[in-house]
Design an enzyme around this catalytic site. Sequence first.
Site, short mmCIF file in Angstrom:
data_model
loop_
_atom_site.label_atom_id
_atom_site.label_comp_id
_atom_site.label_asym_id
_atom_site.label_seq_id
_atom_site.Cartn_x
_atom_site.Cartn_y
_atom_site.Cartn_z
CE LYS A 118 43.16 45.87 30.14
NZ LYS A 118 43.09 46.42 28.80
CE LYS A 160 45.75 39.27 34.08
NZ LYS A 160 44.78 40.00 34.92
N GLY A 166 39.94 40.78 25.59
CA GLY A 166 39.36 39.65 24.87
C GLY A 166 40.13 38.35 25.01
CE LYS A 203 50.56 34.35 45.37
NZ LYS A 203 51.39 33.26 44.83
CD GLU A 277 36.22 42.84 33.61
OE1 GLU A 277 37.08 41.95 33.65
OE2 GLU A 277 35.37 42.92 32.70
CD GLU A 290 40.39 43.66 31.78
OE1 GLU A 290 41.40 43.94 31.12
OE2 GLU A 290 39.54 42.83 31.39
NE ARG A 294 34.92 46.46 25.90
CZ ARG A 294 34.48 45.38 26.53
NH1 ARG A 294 33.18 45.27 26.81
NH2 ARG A 294 35.29 44.40 26.88
#
Length: 456
Positions: A118, A160, A166, A203, A277, A290, A294
């Site tokens: 990421k 993160k 997930g 943030k 996303e 992100e 898939r």
Amino acid sequence: MSMFSKILIANRGEIAVRIIRACRELGIETVAIYSEADKEALHTEMADAAICIGPARSTDSYLNMQAILSAAIVTNAEAIHPGFGFLSENSLFATMCAECNITFIGPSEKTIDAMGNKIHARQLMKDAGVPVIPGSDGAITTLEEAEQIADAVGYPVMLKAAAGGGGKGIRKVLKRSELEKNFLSAKSEAKAAFGDDSMYLEKIIFPARHIEVQILGDQLGNVIHLGERDCSLQRNNQKVLEEAPSVVIDDEQRTMLGEIAVKAGKAVNYESAGTIEFLRDPAGHFYFMEMNTRIQVEHPITEMITGIDIVKKQIKIAAGEPIGLQQNDIEFKGHSIECRINAENPAFNFAPSPGKIKTLLLPSGGLGLRVDSAMYSGVTIPPYYDSMIAKIIVHGEDRMDALMKMQRALGEFVSDGVITNVEFQMDLISHPNVLFGDYDTSFLQNTFLPEWQQSE
């Protein structure tokens, strides 16, 4: 490259069934793999061949790369479709497929690596002119560094895992005094889940809508988008209900967001189906979150509003065919909603409810209704995997038509033997905020769930 004659599906459950159906319509033979716990699973009965690859634990079966590749080789499968979860975003597995002269149906291992980390993905998108959430520019290795960046961007912040997915390795931090314990616990969880405890910080965009855009890219450099999905109804970062299109986006924003998603896809030479996303703040600004390299669980709602079979496109693109569509060929018709039906008990913190399904009657009939499932009466839901029973997908002329169809479909769902979240979904789809599209990523957890628990 000619079309494949045989494909192995490296997955289980409803996505394995979904891929088998697409292959059958393309005239392609299929090979199913299964663990000892899935001996009687529907996908093993539907495929042309089925091979047991190990014990119940996913690490010994559905994540066993050597066993899966051996099954492909012994059955002369030319390609492997990984579905979602398990090995679908594993670059090592994609590399091993290539080394065995087996086509991995998905993007290249280079792209998976680039977008799977990421931190790297964030920098790639920033360089490509895609708006990113304010936060750290690289990995955070110390608590002191995390404190400095959090102070600079302002609380609340989100920690993160760089290799995350997930909902693992994610922590919300509301104030400085909470940072240390969350930083340490997130690193520990990330290490256990992904073997990598690299973290980054962003943030929190709050309140927000979680909007994702479906893209398709081929081996000729063509990239198009298939519109957006609104996935803001979540619990613990897990999606519960999705709809397409989003009610908070107008046509001008939709065009702009699609162009950004295509730009993101082209920045990494994307091939196959993928999802970009975003988070949308109350002012209407979008920020890259992100990329999922898939097929998505919620892909059917995009198929319903576009009429495009995304799984078939994945297979054809992997075989070297062009997308065969220009952006102006894509038409968005009506509205679609998906509810995830799981074997879980919402009244007891959504505890899994594995066991034997004595009776199962899935809703069927009527225009604009689709149910993706791998369950049937008499089958046992094992305790080792995801608890999904079915995805109910509806398509209506407009959003209210779709909402009414979903209420009708949920009312027809009958299961005996395991506890499900059907009533929870029925109450959610009937809530005034959902009916009017007035919700964000905090609504289900902070508003709906406390109200629902009090009424139970």
